[in-house]
Design an enzyme around this catalytic site. Structure first.
Site, short mmCIF file in Angstrom:
data_model
loop_
_atom_site.label_atom_id
_atom_site.label_comp_id
_atom_site.label_asym_id
_atom_site.label_seq_id
_atom_site.Cartn_x
_atom_site.Cartn_y
_atom_site.Cartn_z
N ASP A 1 0.78 -1.05 0.01
CA ASP A 1 -0.02 0.00 0.04
C ASP A 1 0.95 1.29 -0.04
O ASP A 1 2.01 1.19 0.19
CB ASP A 1 -0.99 0.10 1.00
CG ASP A 1 -2.12 0.91 0.82
OD1 ASP A 1 -1.98 1.71 -0.15
OD2 ASP A 1 -3.12 0.66 1.76
C1 BGC Z 1 -5.17 3.39 0.35
C2 BGC Z 1 -5.25 2.40 -1.04
C3 BGC Z 1 -5.23 3.00 -2.35
C4 BGC Z 1 -3.59 3.66 -2.29
C5 BGC Z 1 -3.43 4.29 -3.81
C6 BGC Z 1 -3.88 4.21 0.06
O1 BGC Z 1 -3.88 4.95 1.19
O2 BGC Z 1 -4.99 2.65 1.42
O3 BGC Z 1 -6.52 1.57 -0.66
O4 BGC Z 1 -5.15 2.05 -3.42
O5 BGC Z 1 -3.75 4.60 -1.36
O6 BGC Z 1 -4.34 5.46 -3.65
#
Ligand code: BGC
Length: 768
Positions: free
Chosen positions: A290
Site C-alpha cells: 500500500d
Molecule cells: C489506500 C489504498 C489505495 C492507495 C492508492 C492508500 O492510502 O489505502 O487503498 O489504493 O492509497 O491510492
C-alpha cells in the site's frame, strides 16, 4: 535452481504453473500459452540489469497531466514499472511511448488508479452495492467502470476492497462489501470478473487488485490504520476466504495492508504472503504494497530503518513498492552483500511481467479512447441507476406511509442538506467522478411530479454537520403547508472513507433536532438517509414514519430514490452490515458465536427496570448489555418491501447426507402483498457442534427473485462439502459429521428452519 534454463526458473518460481502444466487440466493450447508467457518472461529477465529489475518493482505517483523531467528520465532508463494516479490520456500514452520506444527493453507500464465505485459515472459506494445482493449487477458495474477507466489509459484498478469489517465506526466500511465473508467473497469475485472481463488482453479489460491483504477491516475501535489482532482460526474462517474467492475468480494482483496483524505488519508478513498466498493458494500474480507501507514498517516498530523495511517486505514477497523507494535504494546493496540472491529477485519480477504480458500490454501499450463506448452513455447511466435502486434499503414504513401516492399528494416539503447536493451523493473515493453528471433527488422529484404537486425545498443546513438552527423556522413553515415531509439527511462524503472514522455514528450536526422540529408539525415525516456507513438512529426513530437508507448512491441516486419514494419500484436492498442500537454494541454482527451463556428475551432486564440493591443474580448471568440488550437495531440481511413475502415449505434433499456429498435445501417464497417486487432470498446454515465453535448462523446462499402479487416460487440452494467446511483447531479445512440447521428467509433473522445430519463415522474431521 542455478543450472536450470531461465524459462524453467520462472515456471518453478510459481508451482501453480508447474502443477497446471503436468495436471492434465489444460488443453494443449493453454499449455503452449503458459510456456510462451514464461519463455517471454525468461527472455526479458535474462536481458535485464539489476537496476531494470528493481525498476519493474517500483511504482511512482503521476504528475496529473505532465511528465516532469525526472519521471521522463526514470521511465526511459527502465527504473519504473508502474505509475499511479495519471489519468490524462495524452500523458498516459506518452509515458507508454517512452517506456516502449525509448527504454532499452521496451517494457510497458502498469497504470494504476483507485477505481472504487465507478469512474466518471459513479455507482453507489461498494457497501451500497453490497446491499443489492446482486452479483450480476455488481459485475456489470465493475465492467462499466473498467471501460470508462480504460479509455483514460488505466490498465489496473486498486479494487475491489474486500476487507470484511464488523465495525461501522471504521470509515473504510464505505469501501467494503460489509460484514459477511461469504457475501464479500461472492461480490468481490463478481467485481474481479467485471474489471478483468472475459479476456485480459482485450481492450477494456483491466487488472484488478483485491485489497487489503489482510485483516485491515478489524482495526481496533474502528480507528483507521489501527492494530488488528485476529486469531489465525478467525483469520482463516472469516477474513481470508474473500481473498481466496477473488483469486479463484482470476485476480491478477493483491495489495498488502497497512495494518499490523498479530504483531507482524501485513506488508512484512511472511505467513500471509508466503505460506497462505503462495504455498497454499498458489497465487501466480503479484502483490503491491500500500502507499508507503514498506517505509511504514519501521514506524510500526517492526524494523529499525528503511533498509530493513525493504528487506522485510522483499523477503515476505511483496513484488512492487507503491510511492516510496526503499527497494530502489536498498535492494542493490542486499544483492551485492549476498543477503538476497538474484533468483529471489527474478521470481518477484517474473510475477509482474506475467501480469503485463497477460494484459496484452506488449502488443497494445497505447490507448485509443475512441475504441470505447462513450463515458456516461445511457447504458452506463442505466447500470448506475439500477445499482442505486437495488441498494436502497427500506428500514421503517409505519402505516404504509410509503410509497407516496402522486394522485393524492398535492404538496411536499423537501427538507435537509442532502436533497440537492450533486457532490455529497457520490460518496468517498471519487477522484474521477464527474459531479456534473449527478442527478439529485430534488431534481428527480421535480421532474417526476411535474405540475401534479407542489414541492417546496428548504435545505436548512449548509452541510450535515451544521449546528445552528438557522433555517428551522422556514422548514417548519414549509412542512406546515405540505401534505408530507421528505427529509434528506445523512453524512457528507468526507465523513467516511480512508482515515475518516467516527466514534459517534449518529446523524451529525443538528439533524436529529431538525427531525424533531418536523415531527412536531404533525405531518408524516419520511427520512431518506445518504451515508457511508450504518448509523445509530435511535434518537430519530420514534419521530419518523419511514426511513429509506440509500448509502451514498452515486450519479443516479436521485432518480433511484425518486422511484422508490413514489412506488415506481419497490425497495429491495438488504443490509450488508448490522445496524447497532448504540455504538457501544460494536462489534455486533449476525454470525457471532453462541457463548456459554446466550441471552434470551426472557432473561433480559433493562437497566431502568433493575430494582435498587437487587441481588447480583438480577439479570440472569447471560451475555447482554443492560442498556442495549443483545439485539441490533436492524439485522444483517434485513430490508422491507412495499409488498409482503412469506416463506413456507422448507425441505432438504435428504435428512442424512454422506460426507463429501451435496445437500439441496429449498423453500417456497410467495408474494402475498399487492405489488410486484424483488426479494433477496437468503440461506443460513449452522453447524451445531464443531471442534472450534461455529457461528450461530452463516450466510451460504442468496438469490434475488422477482415475484408478481400472488406468485410463488420454490428456491433451491445446493450446499457442497466446501460450504459446510471450516478451519478447525489444526487450521485445516474440514467437515465434521453431525447435525446442521438451515434457515431460508428474507433476513438473518429468518425463522423457517430445517435440518440434516452429515454422516460417515469413518471419516471424522475429514480434510477437504
Ligand atoms: C489506500 C489504498 C489505495 C492507495 C492508492 C492508500 O492510502 O489505502 O487503498 O489504493 O492509497 O491510492
Amino acid at each position: 535452481m542455478r543450472g536450470f534454463p531461465q524459462v524453467y526458473r520462472s515456471i518453478f518460481a510459481q508451482p501453480i504453473l508447474l502443477i497446471l502444466l503436468f495436471s492434465g487440466q489444460l488443453v494443449a493450447a493453454e499449455k503452449e500459452d503458459i510456456i510462451a508467457i514464461e519463455t517471454k518472461i525468461a527472455d526479458l529477465i535474462s536481458r535485464m540489469t539489476v537496476a531494470e529489475k528493481i525498476g519493474q518493482m517500483t511504482q511512482v505517483n503521476g504528475a496529473e497531466g505532465s511528465i516532469p523531467k525526472r519521471l521522463n528520465e526514470a521511465v526511459k532508463v527502465g527504473r519504473i514499472g508502474s505509475v499511479l494516479n495519471e489519468v490524462h490520456i495524452e500523458t498516459v500514452n506518452e509515458l507508454q511511448r517512452i517506456a516502449v520506444e525509448e527504454s532499452r527493453l521496451g517494457i510497458p507500464l502498469l497504470i494504476g488508479r483507485d477505481v472504487i465505485h465507478g469512474f466518471k459515472t459513479v455507482l453507489p459506494i461498494p457497501l451500497g452495492q453490497a446491499a443489492s445482493f446482486d452479483p450480476e449487477l455488481v459485475r456489470r458495474g465493475a465492467r462499466m467502470a473498467a471501460q470508462e477507466a480504460a479509455s483514460a489509459g488505466i490498465n489496473w484498478a486498486f479494487a475491489p476492497m474486500i476487507d470484511v469489517t464488523r465495525d461501522p465506526r471504521w470509515g473504510r466500511i464505505a469501501e467494503s462489501l460489509g460484514e459477511d465473508s461469504y457475501l464479500t467473497g461472492v461480490l468481490g469475485a463478481a467485481m474481479v470478473e467485471g474489471f478483468q472481463g472475459d479476456d485480459l488482453a482485450l481492450p477494456g479489460a483491466i487488472a484488478s487488485c483485491p485489497k487489503h491483504f489482510a485483516g485491515y477491516g478489524a482495526s481496533e475501535s474502528g480507528r483507521d490504520y489501527n492494530t488488528t489482532n485476529i486469531p489465525e482460526n478467525e483469520l482463516r474462517n472469516v477474513y481470508l476466504p474473500p481473498f481466496k474467492a477473488a483469486i479463484d475468480a482470476g485476480a491478477q494482483t493483491l495489495m498488502a495492508s497497512f495494518s499490523d496483524l498479530n504483531g507482524v505488519p501485513a506488508t512484512g508478513n511472511r505467513f500471509l504472503m508466503k505460506q497462505v498466498l503462495r504455498d497454499e493458494w498458489q497465487f501466480d500474480g503479484f502483490v503491491v504494497s500500500d502507499w508507503a507501507s514498506i517505509e511504514q514498517l519501521s514506524i510500526h516498530g517492526f524494523t529499525a530503518n528503511d533498509r530493513e523495511s525493504a528487506f522485510a517486505a522483499f523477503t515476505a514477497g511483496v513484488n512492487m513498492e507503491m510511492a516510496t523507494s526503499t527497494y530502489a535504494n536498498h535492494l542493490p546493496g542486499f544483492l551485492e552483500a549476498g543477503r538476497v540472491n538474484v533468483e529471489q529477485l527474478d521470481a518477484l519480477v517474473a510475477d509482474i511481467l506475467r501480469v503485463k504480458i497477460r494484459l496484452g500490454l506488449f502488443e497494445n501499450p497505447y490507448t485509443d479512447p475512441g475504441q470505447f463506448p462513450p463515458i456516461a452513455n445511457p447504458g452506463h447511466l442505466e447500470i448506475a441507476r439500477q445499482a442505486a435502486l437495488e441498494s436502497i434499503v427500506l428500514l421503517e414504513n409505519r402505516n404504509r406511509v410509503l410509497p407516496l401516492n402522486i394522485k393524492s399528494i398535492k404538496s411536499l416539503a423537501v427538507i435537509g442538506p442532502m436533497a440537492d447536493d450533486p457532490y455529497e451523493q457520490l460518496g468517498t473515493w471519487i477522484f474521477d467522478g464527474d459531479i456534473s453528471l449527478s442527478q439529485t433527488p430534488l431534481q428527480a422529484m421535480r421532474e417526476f411530479v411535474g405540475d401534479q404537486a407542489e414541492i417546496s425545498h428548504v435545505r436548512v443546513m449548509a452541510h450535515t454537520r451544521t449546528r445552528s438552527r438557522e433555517g428551522f423556522a422556514e422548514a417548519v413553515k414549509a412542512a406546515g403547508a405540505a401534505d408530507a415531509v421528505v427529509m434528506f439527511l445523512g453524512e457528507e462524503s468526507i465523513l467516511s472513507g480512508e482515515a475518516h472514522s467516527r466514534a459517534d455514528i449518529s446523524l451529525p450536526g443538528n439533524q436529529a433536532e431538525l427531525v424533531n422540529a418536523m415531527h412536531e408539525t404533525g405531518k408524516p415525516v419520511i427520512v431518506v438517509i445518504q451515508a457511508g456507513r450504518p448509523l445509530t438512529l435511535q434518537n430519530i426513530l420514534d419521530k419518523v414514519d419511514a426511513v429509506l437508507f440509500a448509502w451514498h448512491p452515486g450519479t443516479m441516486g436521485g432518480p433511484a430514490i425518486n422511484d422508490i419514494l413514489f412506488g415506481v419500484e419497490s425497495p429491495s436492498g438488504k443490509l450488508p452490515a448490522t445496524f447497532p442500537r448504540m455504538v457501544g454494541q460494536v462489534p455486533i454482527y449476525y454470525a457471532h458465536k453462541k457463548t456459554g451463556k446466550p441471552p434470551t428475551p426472557e432473561t433480559y432486564v433493562h437497566i431502568d427496570d433493575i430494582p435498587i440493591r437487587q441481588k447480583q443474580l438480577s439479570s440472569g448471568f447471560v451475555s447482554h448489555h443492560l442498556d442495549a440488550g443483545f439485539t441490533p437495531q436492524y439485522a444483517f440481511g434485513y430490508g422491507l418491501s412495499y409488498t409482503e413475502f412469506s416463506y413456507s415449505d422448507i425441505g432438504v434433499s435428504d435428512n442424512e447426507i454422506p460426507m463429501g456429498e451435496s445437500v439441496t435445501v429449498s423453500a417456497r417464497v410467495s408474494n402475498t402483498g399487492m405489488v410486484e417486487a424483488d426479494e433477496v432470498v437468503q440461506l443460513y446454515v449452522r453447524d451445531l457442534v464443531g471442534n472450534v465453535t461455529r457461528p450461530v448462523r452463516e450466510l451460504k446462499g442468496f438469490e434475488r427473485v422477482r415475484l408478481k402479487p400472488g406468485e410463488s416460487r420454490r428456491i433451491s440452494f445446493v450446499l457442497g462439502p466446501e460450504d459446510l467446511a471450516f478451519f478447525g483447531q489444526e487450521m485445516k479445512l474440514i467437515t465434521e459429521p453431525g447435525e446442521f440447521h438451515v434457515w431460508i428467509g428474507g433476513s438473518s433473522e429468518a425463522v423457517l428452519r430445517s435440518q440434516f445430519t452429515l454422516i460417515n463415522p469413518e471419516a471424522q474431521n475429514k480434510e477437504i
